[in-house]
Design an enzyme around this catalytic site. Structure first.
Site, PDB file in Angstrom:
ATOM      1  N   ASP A  23      -7.936  -5.164   0.159  1.00 59.83           N
ATOM      2  CA  ASP A  23      -8.498  -5.964  -0.923  1.00 59.83           C
ATOM      3  C   ASP A  23      -8.144  -7.430  -0.851  1.00 59.83           C
ATOM      4  OD1 ASP A  23      -9.915  -4.032  -2.240  1.00 59.83           O
ATOM      5  OD2 ASP A  23      -8.121  -3.255  -3.209  1.00 59.83           O
ATOM      6  N   HIS A  43       0.857  -1.182   0.000  1.00 62.53           N
ATOM      7  CA  HIS A  43       0.000   0.000   0.000  1.00 62.53           C
ATOM      8  C   HIS A  43       0.895   1.234   0.000  1.00 62.53           C
ATOM      9  CE1 HIS A  43      -3.132   2.817   1.138  1.00 62.53           C
ATOM     10  NE2 HIS A  43      -3.989   1.896   0.763  1.00 62.53           N
TER      11      HIS A  43
HETATM   12  N1  ACO Z   1       4.089  -7.429  -4.923  1.00 63.82           N
HETATM   13  C1  ACO Z   1       5.435  -7.481  -5.050  1.00 63.82           C
HETATM   14  N2  ACO Z   1       6.256  -6.453  -4.814  1.00 63.82           N
HETATM   15  C2  ACO Z   1       5.676  -5.306  -4.446  1.00 63.82           C
HETATM   16  C3  ACO Z   1       4.299  -5.166  -4.287  1.00 63.82           C
HETATM   17  C4  ACO Z   1       3.487  -6.291  -4.541  1.00 63.82           C
HETATM   18  N3  ACO Z   1       2.166  -6.231  -4.398  1.00 63.82           N
HETATM   19  N4  ACO Z   1       4.011  -3.904  -3.924  1.00 63.82           N
HETATM   20  C5  ACO Z   1       5.179  -3.267  -3.856  1.00 63.82           C
HETATM   21  N5  ACO Z   1       6.202  -4.110  -4.163  1.00 63.82           N
HETATM   22  C6  ACO Z   1       7.619  -3.802  -4.125  1.00 63.82           C
HETATM   23  C7  ACO Z   1       8.066  -2.957  -5.311  1.00 63.82           C
HETATM   24  O1  ACO Z   1       8.462  -3.762  -6.402  1.00 63.82           O
HETATM   25  C8  ACO Z   1       9.178  -2.153  -4.716  1.00 63.82           C
HETATM   26  O2  ACO Z   1      10.313  -2.977  -4.630  1.00 63.82           O
HETATM   27  P1  ACO Z   1      11.800  -2.334  -4.875  1.00 63.82           P
HETATM   28  O3  ACO Z   1      11.962  -1.301  -3.788  1.00 63.82           O
HETATM   29  O4  ACO Z   1      12.733  -3.496  -4.758  1.00 63.82           O
HETATM   30  O5  ACO Z   1      11.766  -1.718  -6.245  1.00 63.82           O
HETATM   31  C9  ACO Z   1       8.728  -1.904  -3.282  1.00 63.82           C
HETATM   32  O6  ACO Z   1       7.859  -3.002  -2.960  1.00 63.82           O
HETATM   33  C10 ACO Z   1       7.973  -0.582  -3.097  1.00 63.82           C
HETATM   34  O7  ACO Z   1       6.881  -0.612  -3.998  1.00 63.82           O
HETATM   35  P2  ACO Z   1       6.264   0.622  -4.752  1.00 63.82           P
HETATM   36  O8  ACO Z   1       5.709   0.154  -6.062  1.00 63.82           O
HETATM   37  O9  ACO Z   1       7.227   1.759  -4.747  1.00 63.82           O
HETATM   38  O10 ACO Z   1       5.070   0.997  -3.782  1.00 63.82           O
HETATM   39  P3  ACO Z   1       3.927   1.999  -4.143  1.00 63.82           P
HETATM   40  O11 ACO Z   1       3.619   2.674  -2.865  1.00 63.82           O
HETATM   41  O12 ACO Z   1       4.261   2.844  -5.301  1.00 63.82           O
HETATM   42  O13 ACO Z   1       2.762   1.024  -4.632  1.00 63.82           O
HETATM   43  C11 ACO Z   1       0.806  -0.306  -4.644  1.00 63.82           C
HETATM   44  C12 ACO Z   1       1.649   0.732  -3.864  1.00 63.82           C
HETATM   45  C13 ACO Z   1       0.463   0.236  -6.053  1.00 63.82           C
HETATM   46  C14 ACO Z   1      -0.493  -0.540  -3.892  1.00 63.82           C
HETATM   47  C15 ACO Z   1       1.639  -1.602  -4.777  1.00 63.82           C
HETATM   48  O14 ACO Z   1       1.974  -2.091  -3.482  1.00 63.82           O
HETATM   49  C16 ACO Z   1       0.887  -2.692  -5.573  1.00 63.82           C
HETATM   50  O15 ACO Z   1       0.966  -2.692  -6.795  1.00 63.82           O
HETATM   51  N6  ACO Z   1       0.172  -3.617  -4.854  1.00 63.82           N
HETATM   52  C17 ACO Z   1      -0.613  -4.624  -5.535  1.00 63.82           C
HETATM   53  C18 ACO Z   1      -1.916  -4.017  -6.027  1.00 63.82           C
HETATM   54  C19 ACO Z   1      -2.888  -3.774  -4.896  1.00 63.82           C
HETATM   55  O16 ACO Z   1      -3.136  -4.615  -4.050  1.00 63.82           O
HETATM   56  N7  ACO Z   1      -3.481  -2.573  -4.904  1.00 63.82           N
HETATM   57  C20 ACO Z   1      -4.514  -2.187  -3.912  1.00 63.82           C
HETATM   58  C21 ACO Z   1      -4.037  -1.051  -3.110  1.00 63.82           C
HETATM   59  S1  ACO Z   1      -5.187  -0.709  -1.846  1.00 63.82           S
HETATM   60  C22 ACO Z   1      -6.419   0.145  -2.617  1.00 63.82           C
HETATM   61  O17 ACO Z   1      -6.299   0.738  -3.646  1.00 63.82           O
HETATM   62  C23 ACO Z   1      -7.679   0.070  -1.929  1.00 63.82           C
END
Ligand code: ACO
Length: 428
Positions: A365, A308
């Site tokens: 979710d 998140h």
């Molecule tokens: N699976 C695997 N790796 C992940 C995930 C994931 N779900 N989420 C983040 N990471 C990793 C990234 O690859 C990154 O790794 P790195 O530092 O080695 O490059 C690190 O964790 C940080 O991730 P970011 O993408 O910078 O985090 P951001 O805050 O931009 O993204 C998001 C948040 C979009 C929710 C992301 O965690 C994601 O895509 N999750 C899956 C989709 C999801 O469940 N979305 C629902 C969100 S809640 C809502 O909208 C109600």
């Protein structure tokens, strides 16, 4: 926001030193005001995804992502999830205070009186592609509300905004249920004024097939709680979208329709659908949890429902949802295998340093899809249910922005890195 002009930070740049005021929020959090930055220094800030940017002051929702805190208007989400109803929470989010019993009744009566949609709009919904994604259909339907109700589209007129608020809250469940009924080739069911908001939605959706008795009560409680848990989440992608569109003085229907479109994305509201699809894929392919997590770690796929932007600890909403999921599945004679798979996946991820080091925990979710599936909602309706829950938040932010003395059209800057000036061919 306390306007603590005593506190400043200094920005040292080639041209000198700029003092910038620091404001302190209710919970002691600080924000630096950058209003004078461009004018004084000629520089902008670059903040992709607005991760560090507060685009407004707001009184609606407080989140502390590290501590796993979420409060609407000061009330902890755990209390609201367990003790409030969706209508009471919606009133709180939109109007700022918990309603007195008389106020709640008046609100509920108005929603009941406005739940019908015009016959032409029904025909319009029935003519849309029946196998189209319900989020696309719902966004289109909400957009057209401005055309059916052009007596409530003026953002400068408080009475019109209030009328549009009631119409949106009242009609969205009717629209959502009709889209679902159309998708399964069933006759739409009109709103039933004798039922409460959630029961009415469940009945308009499932008709006689809606569960009754103990299971029916549990489903009603579950849908109500899930709507409460989704009611607002400060400046998330869809709410920021509603504010941006509303900042152009677009009407509330157009702004909310834009929020619905933003919510449809798999990185945002579409994640609950994506979680279910991921679980189904794991089940159908026969891949082991270990091998699936290896694919996640090699960045082939994302673990949907994990991570998140704000919560770097457990999403407080996911705890309540997991309890609810267990209660529902306890009632089920054949517990859903996807629920068991989700439990195993969560346990394995939480023991894996890839996820713990990045502070990736289950978000709201991760389990909602499993619950909705058990209730009989098809996967592509999950995000529609999210939208029903988030509606009070979108409305509240739209209305708050209109009253904000700092109100300006949203217009971010960019950091230009394209070509320098060049000549059109043949022009020297
Ligand atoms: N699976 C695997 N790796 C992940 C995930 C994931 N779900 N989420 C983040 N990471 C990793 C990234 O690859 C990154 O790794 P790195 O530092 O080695 O490059 C690190 O964790 C940080 O991730 P970011 O993408 O910078 O985090 P951001 O805050 O931009 O993204 C998001 C948040 C979009 C929710 C992301 O965690 C994601 O895509 N999750 C899956 C989709 C999801 O469940 N979305 C629902 C969100 S809640 C809502 O909208 C109600």
């Amino acid at each position: 926001m306390s306007d603590d002009k005593e506190r400043t930070v200094e920005l040292h740049y080639e041209g000198g030193v700029l003092k910038l005021p620091v404001f302190t929020g209710t919970e002691g959090e600080s924000t630096i005001e950058l209003k004078t930055l461009l004018g004084s220094t000629g520089m902008t800030t670059l903040d992709p995804g607005f991760g560090n940017t507060a685009s407004c002051s707001s009184e609606i929702t407080y989140i502390d992502g590290d501590a796993g805190i979420l409060r609407y208007r000061g009330y902890p989400i755990e209390d609201l999830a367990l003790h409030s109803t969706f209508l009471e929470t919606a009133y709180l989010v939109i109007y700022g205070e918990l309603p007195e019993p008389g106020q709640l009744k008046e609100f509920s009566d108005k929603l009941r009186d406005n739940a019908d949609i015009p016959a032409e709009m029904g025909a319009f919904l029935d003519a849309m592609p029946r196998n189209g994604h319900p989020m696309a259909l719902m966004a289109s339907a909400v957009n057209t509300l401005a055309a059916y109700y052009d007596d409530s589209v003026d953002p400068e007129n408080e009475d019109q905004v209030e009328l549009a608020t009631i119409r949106l809250m009242a009609k969205l469940p009717t629209i959502a249920a009709r889209i679902y009924r159309n998708s399964i080739g069933q006759t739409p069911i009109d709103p039933d004024g004798s039922l409460d908001y959630v029961d009415n939605f469940i009945r308009m959706t499932f008709g006689d097939k809606a569960p009754t008795g103990e299971l029916g009560d549990l489903f009603n409680k579950a849908v109500g709680m899930l709507l409460v848990l989704h009611a607002d989440h400060e400046l998330n992608c869809s709410t920021a979208t509603v504010r941006v569109v509303g900042s152009a003085k677009a009407d509330i229907f157009a702004s909310v329709a834009s929020g619905i479109n933003a919510l449809s994305g798999p990185s945002h509201g579409g994640a609950n659908q994506a979680v279910l699809e991921m679980l189904e894929e794991i089940r159908d392919s026969g891949i082991s949890i270990e091998d699936f997590l290896a694919k996640v770690k090699s960045r082939e796929v994302r673990l949907m429902g994990f991570g998140h932007r704000v919560y770097k600890n457990f999403d407080p909403r996911s705890k309540e949802i997991k309890v609810l999921a267990s209660q529902i599945l306890d009632q089920d004679e054949n517990p859903d295998e996807l629920f068991r798979l989700a439990l195993k996946l969560e346990a394995a991820a939480l023991e894996d340093s890839y996820f713990t080091e990045r502070k990736l925990y289950p978000n709201v979710d991760f389990y909602t899809g499993v619950i909705y599936r058990t209730m009989g909602f098809p996967t592509n309706m999950f995000t529609v249910l999210f939208a029903l829950g988030r509606l009070p938040g979108w409305i509240a932010h739209y209305r708050e922005q209109l009253r904000d003395p700092a109100f300006r059209i949203a217009r971010p800057r960019q950091h230009y890195v394209g070509s320098a000036e060049r000549r059109y061919p043949g022009q020297g």
